[in-house]
Design an enzyme around this catalytic site. Structure first.
Site, PDB file in Angstrom:
ATOM      1  N   ASP A 274       0.901  -1.181  -0.072  1.00 15.42           N
ATOM      2  CA  ASP A 274      -0.063   0.262  -0.081  1.00 15.42           C
ATOM      3  C   ASP A 274       0.793   1.134   0.298  1.00 15.42           C
ATOM      4  OD1 ASP A 274       0.983  -0.265   2.548  1.00 15.42           O
ATOM      5  OD2 ASP A 274      -0.903  -0.009   3.602  1.00 15.42           O
TER       6      ASP A 274
ATOM      7  N   HIS B  99      22.884   3.551 -19.760  1.00 12.45           N
ATOM      8  CA  HIS B  99      21.782   3.687 -18.772  1.00 12.45           C
ATOM      9  C   HIS B  99      22.145   3.126 -17.571  1.00 12.45           C
ATOM     10  CE1 HIS B  99      18.409   4.313 -21.948  1.00 12.45           C
ATOM     11  NE2 HIS B  99      19.336   5.538 -21.815  1.00 12.45           N
TER      12      HIS B  99
ATOM     13  N   ASP C 121      25.436  11.827 -14.839  1.00 12.89           N
ATOM     14  CA  ASP C 121      24.646  12.564 -15.637  1.00 12.89           C
ATOM     15  C   ASP C 121      23.262  12.570 -14.419  1.00 12.89           C
ATOM     16  OD1 ASP C 121      22.347  13.025 -17.228  1.00 12.89           O
ATOM     17  OD2 ASP C 121      22.964  11.458 -18.836  1.00 12.89           O
TER      18      ASP C 121
ATOM     19  N   ASP D  45      19.259  18.499 -16.964  1.00 17.62           N
ATOM     20  CA  ASP D  45      20.009  17.259 -17.493  1.00 17.62           C
ATOM     21  C   ASP D  45      21.487  17.527 -17.882  1.00 17.62           C
ATOM     22  OD1 ASP D  45      20.433  14.862 -18.719  1.00 17.62           O
ATOM     23  OD2 ASP D  45      19.094  15.013 -20.302  1.00 17.62           O
TER      24      ASP D  45
ATOM     25  N   HIS E   5      24.689   7.331 -29.569  1.00 20.53           N
ATOM     26  CA  HIS E   5      23.423   8.043 -29.292  1.00 20.53           C
ATOM     27  C   HIS E   5      23.342   9.346 -30.029  1.00 20.53           C
ATOM     28  CE1 HIS E   5      25.293  10.731 -26.466  1.00 20.53           C
ATOM     29  NE2 HIS E   5      26.001   9.595 -25.912  1.00 20.53           N
TER      30      HIS E   5
ATOM     31  N   HIS F 159      18.372  16.337 -27.352  1.00 18.74           N
ATOM     32  CA  HIS F 159      16.927  16.060 -27.233  1.00 18.74           C
ATOM     33  C   HIS F 159      16.268  17.294 -26.809  1.00 18.74           C
ATOM     34  CE1 HIS F 159      17.245  15.256 -22.857  1.00 18.74           C
ATOM     35  NE2 HIS F 159      18.491  14.629 -23.258  1.00 18.74           N
TER      36      HIS F 159
ATOM     37  N   HIS G 140      13.218  14.047 -21.448  1.00 19.56           N
ATOM     38  CA  HIS G 140      13.100  14.008 -23.083  1.00 19.56           C
ATOM     39  C   HIS G 140      11.678  14.419 -23.334  1.00 19.56           C
ATOM     40  CE1 HIS G 140      15.916  10.471 -23.010  1.00 19.56           C
ATOM     41  NE2 HIS G 140      16.694  11.564 -22.667  1.00 19.56           N
TER      42      HIS G 140
ATOM     43  N   GLU H  21      24.855  17.006 -25.970  1.00 14.72           N
ATOM     44  CA  GLU H  21      25.593  15.911 -25.134  1.00 14.72           C
ATOM     45  C   GLU H  21      26.291  14.855 -26.071  1.00 14.72           C
ATOM     46  OE1 GLU H  21      22.854  13.091 -23.560  1.00 14.72           O
ATOM     47  OE2 GLU H  21      21.092  14.110 -24.129  1.00 14.72           O
TER      48      GLU H  21
ATOM     49  N   TYR I 172      32.668   6.323 -26.100  1.00  8.37           N
ATOM     50  CA  TYR I 172      32.425   5.009 -25.255  1.00  8.37           C
ATOM     51  C   TYR I 172      33.394   4.117 -25.626  1.00  8.37           C
ATOM     52  CZ  TYR I 172      28.393   8.074 -24.314  1.00  8.37           C
ATOM     53  OH  TYR I 172      27.961   9.438 -23.927  1.00  8.37           O
TER      54      TYR I 172
ATOM     55  N   ARG J 153      30.999  11.664 -21.499  1.00 11.16           N
ATOM     56  CA  ARG J 153      29.920  12.589 -22.053  1.00 11.16           C
ATOM     57  C   ARG J 153      29.823  13.908 -21.312  1.00 11.16           C
ATOM     58  NH1 ARG J 153      26.399   9.233 -21.555  1.00 11.16           N
ATOM     59  NH2 ARG J 153      25.066   9.670 -19.686  1.00 11.16           N
TER      60      ARG J 153
ATOM     61  N   GLU K 289      27.362  17.181 -21.193  1.00 12.52           N
ATOM     62  CA  GLU K 289      25.941  17.594 -21.466  1.00 12.52           C
ATOM     63  C   GLU K 289      25.797  18.880 -20.879  1.00 12.52           C
ATOM     64  OE1 GLU K 289      22.896  14.757 -20.077  1.00 12.52           O
ATOM     65  OE2 GLU K 289      21.697  15.506 -21.487  1.00 12.52           O
TER      66      GLU K 289
HETATM   67  N1  GLY Z   1      19.951  11.486 -18.774  1.00 15.57           N
HETATM   68  C1  GLY Z   1      19.204  11.204 -20.125  1.00 15.57           C
HETATM   69  C2  GLY Z   1      19.647  11.953 -20.965  1.00 15.57           C
HETATM   70  O1  GLY Z   1      20.932  12.544 -21.207  1.00 15.57           O
HETATM   71  O2  GLY Z   1      19.131  11.935 -22.278  1.00 15.57           O
HETATM   72 MN    MN Z   2      20.033  14.457 -21.957  1.00 19.75          MN
HETATM   73 MN    MN Z   3      21.541  13.301 -19.139  1.00 16.34          MN
END
Ligand code: GLY
Ligand code: MN
Ligand code: MN
Length: 469
Positions: A44, A251, A268, A279, A362, A366, A373, A416, A420, A437, A439
Site C-alpha cells: 500500500d 543507462h 549524468d 539534464d 546516441h 533532445h 526527453h 551531449e 565510449y 559525455r 551535456e
Molecule cells: N539523462 C538522460 C539523457 O541524457 O538523455
Molecule cells: Mn540528455
Molecule cells: Mn543526461
C-alpha cells in the site's frame, strides 16, 4: 546560491494557455486531459506522485485524481478530489471543487466521483473529442464508454461526436517553445543541478585524499542533498553516477561500485524544479587529475560539443548540432588512431559508413522541458511530406528521412556528445573502458544559444582546479 523564494505563476498564465489551446480545437469540440495516476510501489506504499505534464501545463494543479475538460470557447471544467476530512488527515489538504474555480481561474469544478455520470452529457452535441492518444492506460476505453452513453441518447436527439483527435499533437507544439516563466524555472533548475555536480566532484576528491572508501552512492547522495536543499522536488530522472568502465553503460544508475584514483567518473544528473527538468553530464577524474589518454578523449568530446553549440541557433535544423559533433568526433577518432584510416578511409567515409557508431551510439541532444526527453516533433511540421529514403549502412534497414525541425527562439534542448570505448583487440589499451559525455542545457536564441548549465565548468583545467584542496 541564494535560496530566493519565487512566486508561483498566477492563474492567468494557465488561463492563457487554455485559451490558446481552445482556439486550436475547432468548432464544437472538447478536450479531455487527465492527470497521472497514483502508482503503487509495493503493497500500500505509493511512488512519489508526479502530475501529468500536459495536465499541469494547462492547470498548475498538482493533486492526483483530477481531469480537465476544455471546450472550443475556452470554458474549462475541473474534476477533482472532493473535500474529505478523514482522507485529508492521512494524505493532506485537498483544494476541493468549491474552492477550485477561484483558486485556478476555471469556470466550474465537480467531484471526480461524478466524472462518469457527467462526461456523456458534456460530450453530447459536440463534433470532436480530443484527448492524449496512447499516453494513459485505459483512457481510450473510458472515452469509448462515455461515447456509448451519448449514443444511447441519440433517439432523444443527442448528437454523438464523430471524430476523435490526438491532443498530444497540439499540446506538444505549444510546449516545445517555452514562455518566459518556463525559461526562468529552467534556468533555476539548471543552476541547482550545476551546483550539485560541483559538490559531487569536490566530495569525490576530498574523500579520496582522506583515504576513504568512495562509492558511487556517496556522490549520488551529494547530488540529492543539493537538489533538495534548493527546493527541487526530485531528480528529473534516475541519476547516473558511473565509475570507470561503468561509464560505458549508457543507462547505468548510481550503484555501490568503488571509485578509485586514476578512474574517470561520469555523472549524468539533473533536478526537477516545479515541473521542469534539467539534464547535465560531466566526466571528471576521481582524484582531480586527468591522465593523458583520458585528457585526449576528453578534449575531443569537448571540441565536438563546442561544434554542436556553434551550430545551435534559430533557423538551423535540429540535426545540425549532431552533424557538427559527428564530424569532429570522426576526425578525432582517426587522428587518435581509434579508427584505422586504412580500414575505414577518410572522415567523409567514416561519416557515410557510420564507422564512428561503435564509439558514439546516441544522438547529440533532445528537447528538454517538463519532461527530460520533452515532447515536440523533431520533423519540421510544414515539411512532413518531403520524404527521402536511404539504407542504414550498419543495419541495412530502410530509413525514411523527413526534414529536421527548424530551431526557434525559446526551444530548449540538450547538447551531449560522448565517446565510449570498450576493450577490443583493435583499440589501444590505454583507451579501454573510458566513457565520456559532456551535456549542457541550451535555450535557442536568435543569435545562437544560451547555455544555462555552465555553473559547473566543462573546461578540464577548471574542473581540476575546483577539485584541488
Ligand atoms: N539523462 C538522460 C539523457 O541524457 O538523455
Ligand atoms: Mn540528455
Ligand atoms: Mn543526461
Amino acid at each position: 546560491m541564494s535560496q530566493a523564494t519565487h512566486a508561483a505563476p498566477g492563474a492567468s498564465l494557465y488561463a492563457q494557455r487554455r485559451a490558446r489551446l481552445a482556439a486550436q480545437l475547432g468548432p464544437d469540440a472538447v478536450a479531455i486531459v487527465p492527470t497521472a495516476p497514483e502508482r503503487l510501489r509495493n503493497r500500500d506504499s505509493e511512488f512519489l506522485f508526479r502530475f501529468d505534464s500536459y495536465f499541469h501545463y494547462l492547470s498548475g494543479f498538482a493533486e492526483p485524481n483530477a481531469w480537465l475538460l476544455i471546450s472550443s470557447d475556452g470554458h474549462t471544467t475541473l474534476f477533482c478530489q472532493p473535500k474529505d476530512l478523514e482522507r485529508e488527515i492521512w494524505d493532506g489538504i485537498r483544494l476541493g471543487p468549491e474552492a477550485a474555480p477561484e483558486a485556478l481561474g476555471i469556470d466550474a469544478a465537480f467531484p471526480v466521483t461524478e466524472l462518469d455520470q457527467r462526461l456523456p452529457k458534456m460530450l453530447e452535441n459536440k463534433s470532436t473529442v480530443w484527448y492524449p492518444f496512447a499516453t494513459h492506460q485505459g483512457l481510450e476505453g473510458r472515452v469509448d464508454t462515455w461515447l456509448k452513453a451519448v449514443r444511447a441518447r441519440v433517439r432523444y436527439g443527442a448528437l454523438c461526436p464523430e471524430s476523435q483527435r490526438d491532443l498530444c499533437a497540439v499540446l506538444d507544439e505549444m510546449r516545445l517553445v517555452k514562455d518566459a516563466y518556463e525559461l526562468d524555472v529552467m534556468r533555476r533548475a539548471a543552476r541547482i543541478s550545476a551546483s550539485g555536480h560541483v559538490r559531487a566532484m569536490q566530495l569525490c576528491a576530498r574523500m579520496l585524499r582522506a583515504g576513504q572508501d568512495v562509492r558511487e552512492y556517496h556522490l549520488d547522495a551529494e547530488l540529492l542533498h543539493e537538489f533538495r536543499r534548493h527546493g527541487s522536488q526530485s531528480p528529473a530522472y534516475g541519476s547516473i553516477v558511473a565509475a570507470g568502465a561503468n561509464a560505458c553503460v549508457l543507462h547505468y544508475r548510481a550503484d555501490n561500485a568503488p571509485i578509485r584514483p586514476g578512474e574517470l567518473v561520469l555523472i549524468d544528473a539533473g533536478c526537477e524544479l516545479d515541473g521542469y527538468a534539467s539534464d547535465i553530464t560531466r566526466t571528471f577524474p576521481a582524484n582531480g587529475r586527468y591522465t593523458a589518454p583520458q585528457r585526449a578523449l576528453y578534449d575531443l568530446v569537448l571540441a565536438a560539443q563546442q561544434a554542436a553549440i556553434d551550430a545551435t541557433r534559430a533557423g538551423a535544423r535540429f540535426v545540425e548540432p549532431h552533424e557538427a559533433t559527428v564530424k569532429v568526433l570522426s576526425q578525432g577518432l582517426l587522428d587518435l588512431g581509434l579508427l584505422d584510416r586504412h580500414k575505414v578511409g577518410s572522415v567523409e567515409d567514416v561519416i557515410a559508413s557510420r564507422a564512428y557508431f561503435r564509439f558514439y551510439m546516441h544522438r547529440t541532444g533532445h528537447w528538454l522541458g517538463m519532461d527530460v526527453h520533452d515532447c515536440g516533433s523533431y520533423v519540421e511540421p510544414g515539411e512532413v511530406g518531403r520524404v527521402s529514403e536511404r539504407k542504414d549502412p550498419l543495419s541495412g534497414e530502410l530509413i525514411k528521412d523527413r526534414p529536421s525541425r527548424i530551431l526557434q527562439p525559446g526551444m530548449c534542448l540538450t547538447i551531449e556528445p560522448g565517446l565510449y570505448v570498450r576493450p577490443a583487440d583493435d583499440v589501444a589499451r590505454e583507451y579501454w573502458n573510458i566513457g565520456i559525455r559532456i551535456e549542457d542545457d541550451a535555450i535557442v536564441t536568435h543569435e545562437g544559444c544560451e547555455l544555462i548549465s555552465r555553473d559547473v565548468p566543462v573546461n578540464p583545467d577548471e574542473i581540476e582546479a575546483l577539485m584541488r584542496p
